[in-house]
Write a protein that holds these residues in place. Structure first.
Motif, mmCIF file in Angstrom:
data_model
loop_
_atom_site.group_PDB
_atom_site.id
_atom_site.type_symbol
_atom_site.label_atom_id
_atom_site.label_comp_id
_atom_site.label_asym_id
_atom_site.label_seq_id
_atom_site.Cartn_x
_atom_site.Cartn_y
_atom_site.Cartn_z
ATOM 1 N N LYS A 36 6.996 28.229 -27.270
ATOM 2 C CA LYS A 36 8.443 28.451 -27.306
ATOM 3 C C LYS A 36 9.134 27.140 -27.634
ATOM 4 O O LYS A 36 8.515 26.070 -27.674
ATOM 5 N N ARG A 37 10.394 27.235 -27.885
ATOM 6 C CA ARG A 37 11.197 26.043 -28.168
ATOM 7 C C ARG A 37 12.297 25.963 -27.119
ATOM 8 O O ARG A 37 12.983 26.941 -26.842
ATOM 9 N N GLY A 38 12.450 24.792 -26.511
ATOM 10 C CA GLY A 38 13.435 24.601 -25.468
ATOM 11 C C GLY A 38 14.763 24.120 -26.035
ATOM 12 O O GLY A 38 15.106 24.420 -27.193
ATOM 13 N N GLU A 39 15.496 23.382 -25.226
ATOM 14 C CA GLU A 39 16.774 22.841 -25.662
ATOM 15 C C GLU A 39 16.580 21.936 -26.875
ATOM 16 O O GLU A 39 15.597 21.209 -26.985
ATOM 17 N N LYS A 40 17.554 22.012 -27.776
ATOM 18 C CA LYS A 40 17.525 21.221 -29.010
ATOM 19 C C LYS A 40 16.266 21.498 -29.844
ATOM 20 O O LYS A 40 15.805 20.664 -30.606
ATOM 21 N N GLU A 41 15.715 22.724 -29.660
ATOM 22 C CA GLU A 41 14.558 23.158 -30.442
ATOM 23 C C GLU A 41 13.302 22.321 -30.189
ATOM 24 O O GLU A 41 12.407 22.257 -31.025
ATOM 25 N N TYR A 42 13.242 21.649 -29.031
ATOM 26 C CA TYR A 42 12.047 20.869 -28.709
ATOM 27 C C TYR A 42 10.856 21.816 -28.533
ATOM 28 O O TYR A 42 10.963 22.856 -27.862
ATOM 29 N N ARG A 43 9.730 21.438 -29.121
ATOM 30 C CA ARG A 43 8.509 22.252 -29.046
ATOM 31 C C ARG A 43 7.934 22.211 -27.635
ATOM 32 O O ARG A 43 7.878 21.159 -27.008
ATOM 33 N N GLN A 44 7.438 23.366 -27.176
ATOM 34 C CA GLN A 44 6.795 23.444 -25.871
ATOM 35 C C GLN A 44 5.501 24.253 -25.994
ATOM 36 O O GLN A 44 5.496 25.355 -26.544
ATOM 37 N N TYR A 45 4.413 23.667 -25.498
ATOM 38 C CA TYR A 45 3.086 24.275 -25.635
ATOM 39 C C TYR A 45 2.517 24.602 -24.264
ATOM 40 O O TYR A 45 2.749 23.887 -23.277
ATOM 41 N N THR A 46 1.695 25.663 -24.213
ATOM 42 C CA THR A 46 1.031 26.027 -22.959
ATOM 43 C C THR A 46 -0.282 25.257 -22.840
ATOM 44 O O THR A 46 -0.788 24.684 -23.814
ATOM 45 N N LEU A 47 -0.849 25.276 -21.620
ATOM 46 C CA LEU A 47 -2.143 24.644 -21.411
ATOM 47 C C LEU A 47 -3.235 25.346 -22.227
ATOM 48 O O LEU A 47 -4.194 24.719 -22.686
ATOM 49 N N GLU A 48 -3.083 26.662 -22.408
ATOM 50 C CA GLU A 48 -4.039 27.405 -23.235
ATOM 51 C C GLU A 48 -3.997 26.915 -24.676
ATOM 52 O O GLU A 48 -5.027 26.798 -25.340
ATOM 53 N N GLN A 49 -2.788 26.589 -25.139
ATOM 54 C CA GLN A 49 -2.667 26.077 -26.498
ATOM 55 C C GLN A 49 -3.255 24.667 -26.622
ATOM 56 O O GLN A 49 -3.750 24.285 -27.694
ATOM 57 N N ALA A 50 -3.209 23.900 -25.530
ATOM 58 C CA ALA A 50 -3.835 22.580 -25.541
ATOM 59 C C ALA A 50 -5.338 22.729 -25.795
ATOM 60 O O ALA A 50 -5.943 21.968 -26.565
ATOM 61 N N ASP A 51 -5.937 23.740 -25.139
ATOM 62 C CA ASP A 51 -7.356 24.003 -25.329
ATOM 63 C C ASP A 51 -7.628 24.463 -26.767
ATOM 64 O O ASP A 51 -8.615 24.064 -27.394
ATOM 65 N N GLU A 52 -6.714 25.287 -27.305
ATOM 66 C CA GLU A 52 -6.865 25.774 -28.682
ATOM 67 C C GLU A 52 -6.757 24.625 -29.685
ATOM 68 O O GLU A 52 -7.547 24.529 -30.626
ATOM 69 N N LEU A 53 -5.783 23.750 -29.460
ATOM 70 C CA LEU A 53 -5.619 22.618 -30.370
ATOM 71 C C LEU A 53 -6.820 21.674 -30.282
ATOM 72 O O LEU A 53 -7.254 21.113 -31.292
#
Length: 275
Positions: A36-53
């Protein structure tokens, strides 16, 4: 306690040991986008995505292309993963073979040059017995310099394609009949030594016969080669031998190793027999 933990681009990059620009780049090309994207369109990643990356980075480190990764990630499963890894292993094996050939070529050339720099008397003539050798050759049909270069280049390219260019340098082969008339500059063939059992029906083979060869060195420009040949042949006759075969010239020091033409060095070997 049930709230999902999100990581910023910087936090994700630091966790995986890459730059923020890498994470942003992979988002921009659609390889892995933030949850998802937070305030000011800052990128936000889940821990699952950390494993994927982390898995994506592993695949990239073993050479899997962006295109192949995109295709795999869109329909990922164990079978496709195995296929992708096997394909990548084949590519790596080929690269290892290529690097091994390069390593052997470096070692061979270094050993050759080490022997050359240890030579004390360049005018010394030695008579040495050699076993039969097999050469791949390229005929020099014309005597002009341009034709010689075309034949030389053709042999270089062919030997590289076959992966046999690392063991020995290319030599000039001068026929016995041309030695007899003093036509020392008349190269009949360019040749490169190959293994006796080398299997390839599309190459022209030339047998360098076993026997005794008279060896000496020529130092200087190619224009003065005739003087070295005259010295070598005179030495052959003086010691009760006669020329009974071809001459083989091998570059030891040339444009690659010297700026001064007077420092060029060739090894000349002529097959001889006792009178």
């Amino acid at each position: 306690m049930g709230d999902k933990i999100y990581l910023s681009t910087g936090e994700l990059a630091k966790m995986l040991g890459v730059t923020k620009q890498t994470v942003i780049y992979y988002d921009n090309i659609g390889l892995i986008s933030p949850a998802k994207r937070g305030e000011k369109e800052y990128r936000q990643y889940t821990l699952e995505q950390a494993d994927e990356l982390d898995s994506i980075l592993t695949f990239r480190n073993i050479g899997v292309s962006i295109k192949v990764l995109k295709e795999y990630l869109s329909e990922r499963n164990a079978k496709r993963c195995i296929e992708m890894l096997k394909h990548q292993k084949e590519k790596v094996d080929k690269e290892i073979q290529k690097l091994d050939r390069i390593r052997k070529k470096i070692e061979s050339r270094a050993k050759l040059l080490e022997k050359v720099v240890e030579v004390k008397d360049l005018k010394k003539v030695e008579f040495v017995y050699h076993e039969q050798e097999v050469y791949m050759i390229e005929e020099c049909k014309e005597a002009d310099e341009k034709s010689h270069m075309q034949s030389f280049t053709a042999l270089c390219n062919h030997s590289k394609q076959l992966g046999i260019d690392f063991e020995n340098p290319i030599c000039n082969i001068i026929r016995k009949k041309d030695l007899a008339t003093g036509a020392y500059e008349k190269t009949a063939h360019f040749g490169i030594k190959i293994p006796d059992d080398f299997q390839d029906a599309n190459i022209e083979r030339f047998i360098k016969p076993s026997g005794t060869y008279a060896f000496t060195y020529h130092q200087g420009s190619y224009e003065t080669m005739n003087l070295t040949y005259e010295r070598l042949i005179a030495h052959i006759k003086k010691h009760g031998y006669e020329v009974c075969g071809n001459a083989y010239e091998t570059d030891l020091l040339s444009t690659l190793t010297s700026l001064d033409r007077n420092e060029y060095l060739k090894l000349i070997a002529i097959q001889v027999c006792k009178n």
